[in-house]
Design a protein around this motif. Structure first.
Motif, mmCIF file in Angstrom:
data_model
loop_
_atom_site.group_PDB
_atom_site.id
_atom_site.type_symbol
_atom_site.label_atom_id
_atom_site.label_comp_id
_atom_site.label_asym_id
_atom_site.label_seq_id
_atom_site.Cartn_x
_atom_site.Cartn_y
_atom_site.Cartn_z
ATOM 1 N N PRO A 191 0.828 -1.212 0.000
ATOM 2 C CA PRO A 191 0.000 0.000 0.000
ATOM 3 C C PRO A 191 0.860 1.258 0.000
ATOM 4 O O PRO A 191 1.903 1.321 0.670
ATOM 5 C CB PRO A 191 -0.796 -0.111 1.302
ATOM 6 N N ALA A 192 0.426 2.265 -0.723
ATOM 7 C CA ALA A 192 1.166 3.525 -0.767
ATOM 8 C C ALA A 192 1.301 4.129 0.622
ATOM 9 O O ALA A 192 2.322 4.754 0.939
ATOM 10 C CB ALA A 192 0.461 4.503 -1.708
ATOM 11 N N GLU A 193 0.302 3.940 1.485
ATOM 12 C CA GLU A 193 0.338 4.529 2.820
ATOM 13 C C GLU A 193 1.483 3.963 3.665
ATOM 14 O O GLU A 193 2.100 4.692 4.461
ATOM 15 C CB GLU A 193 -1.000 4.304 3.532
ATOM 16 N N ILE A 194 1.799 2.683 3.499
ATOM 17 C CA ILE A 194 2.921 2.095 4.225
ATOM 18 C C ILE A 194 4.232 2.723 3.771
ATOM 19 O O ILE A 194 5.090 3.096 4.582
ATOM 20 C CB ILE A 194 2.959 0.571 4.024
ATOM 21 N N ILE A 195 4.405 2.830 2.453
ATOM 22 C CA ILE A 195 5.650 3.395 1.926
ATOM 23 C C ILE A 195 5.781 4.861 2.316
ATOM 24 O O ILE A 195 6.862 5.326 2.701
ATOM 25 C CB ILE A 195 5.699 3.214 0.399
ATOM 26 N N LYS A 196 4.682 5.590 2.250
ATOM 27 C CA LYS A 196 4.691 6.996 2.660
ATOM 28 C C LYS A 196 5.161 7.123 4.112
ATOM 29 O O LYS A 196 6.008 7.975 4.431
ATOM 30 C CB LYS A 196 3.298 7.595 2.499
ATOM 31 N N LYS A 197 4.625 6.295 4.990
ATOM 32 C CA LYS A 197 4.975 6.351 6.409
ATOM 33 C C LYS A 197 6.466 6.082 6.618
ATOM 34 O O LYS A 197 7.146 6.803 7.370
ATOM 35 C CB LYS A 197 4.127 5.334 7.172
ATOM 36 N N ILE A 198 6.990 5.071 5.951
ATOM 37 C CA ILE A 198 8.405 4.744 6.065
ATOM 38 C C ILE A 198 9.274 5.888 5.553
ATOM 39 O O ILE A 198 10.251 6.290 6.207
ATOM 40 C CB ILE A 198 8.710 3.447 5.289
ATOM 41 N N LEU A 199 8.925 6.422 4.398
ATOM 42 C CA LEU A 199 9.714 7.507 3.821
ATOM 43 C C LEU A 199 9.713 8.747 4.708
ATOM 44 O O LEU A 199 10.729 9.433 4.850
ATOM 45 C CB LEU A 199 9.191 7.857 2.426
ATOM 46 N N GLN A 200 8.581 9.036 5.316
ATOM 47 C CA GLN A 200 8.505 10.225 6.160
ATOM 48 C C GLN A 200 9.360 10.079 7.424
ATOM 49 O O GLN A 200 10.030 11.023 7.836
ATOM 50 C CB GLN A 200 7.048 10.512 6.525
ATOM 51 N N TYR A 201 9.338 8.900 8.040
ATOM 52 C CA TYR A 201 10.103 8.703 9.269
ATOM 53 C C TYR A 201 11.605 8.509 9.013
ATOM 54 O O TYR A 201 12.421 8.850 9.875
ATOM 55 C CB TYR A 201 9.575 7.508 10.048
ATOM 56 N N SER A 202 11.964 7.968 7.862
ATOM 57 C CA SER A 202 13.361 7.565 7.649
ATOM 58 C C SER A 202 14.054 8.258 6.481
ATOM 59 O O SER A 202 15.114 7.811 6.043
ATOM 60 C CB SER A 202 13.445 6.043 7.464
#
Length: 256
Positions: A191-202
């Motif tokens: 899901p795009a939301e998972i990747i978005k979350k990872i990219l934002q935190y890391s």
């Protein structure tokens, strides 16, 4: 291969491709490697009678999985910056090989994240599998980047008074799977939301995000939308073409 450029994807074997990347060039790796479970990419897997699930999924035999994983992770370790991180998604079937290879290569494990999704495969002789593993690791714990308040401030609260910051950073993520639209699709997609979350935190704007097993192109697509540089490898020509087309069309409009 020579002269790997950022903001491009390549139709190549990831181990060969990574050898063309200089050491310490990648800020963040996000990837979902092959399953090693004799996966069949057919429309029956998705209960979509009108769907055309693209064939050609490149599987790795179980007996070869540890060696294969050690090889690509060794290259990933080499090209990752000391401040960088990697998120590796895995089902439970080959999780042992993933964890052993991470340790053998020299990665430091930060979190073992569980992605809980909304439906699994119904079974009659065992419990339903309705989660996926995500191993969050780094190259150098002292230099690792992490941006803890990029999504929520310390004071942000839900309507019933609970901390949004705390809830968002728990290691169990309940995020729905995405339904494909249209007839053509690859057999797997995070899901795009998972990747978005990872990219934002890391990562931050301008960082380089890499996916050695690009598949549908999801990591590259979301990276582009969030103004990160991206690079990725995909060995299956039809999947590569599909991912490139998605990148050219800028498919996602992510929520704030």
């Amino acid at each position: 291969m020579k002269n790997i450029s950022f903001n491009r994807i390549y139709n190549t074997n990831c181990i060969d491709g990574m050898k063309s990347i200089l050491p310490n060039k990648i800020d963040l790796i996000v990837t979902d490697p092959p399953f090693a479970i004799d996966f069949k990419a057919t429309r029956q897997n998705y209960n979509r009678t009108a769907s055309r699930v693209m064939q050609g999924y490149n599987e790795i035999k179980q007996k070869d999985y540890y060696d294969f994983t050690f090889q690509w992770m060794s290259e990933a370790f080499r090209i990752l910056k000391k401040s960088g991180s990697m998120y590796v998604f895995s089902g439970w079937n080959n999780l042992k090989d993933i964890l052993n290879a991470l340790d053998s290569v020299g990665f430091t494990t930060i979190n073992h994240i569980i992605w809980k999704y909304q439906f699994g495969v119904v079974t009659s002789r065992k419990y339903v599998t309705s989660h996926y593993h995500c191993i969050y690791v780094c190259k150098d714990e002292k230099k690792r980047k992490f941006y803890p308040f990029v999504r929520f401030k310390k004071t942000d609260r839900t309507q019933d008074g609970h901390s949004l910051h705390y809830r968002d950073k728990e290691d169990v993520w309940e995020i729905k799977r995405e339904y494909w639209t249209g007839d053509k699709k690859t057999p797997t997609k995070l899901p795009a939301e998972i990747i978005k979350k990872i990219l934002q935190y890391s990562s931050k704007t301008g960082d380089v995000v890499f996916d050695p097993f690009l598949g549908s192109g999801q990591v590259a697509v979301v990276s582009k939308m969030l103004k990160r540089k991206y690079v990725g490898f995909e060995i299956v020509p039809e999947y590569y073409d599909f991912a490139k087309n998605r990148l050219d069309r800028n498919q996602y409009r992510l929520k704030a």
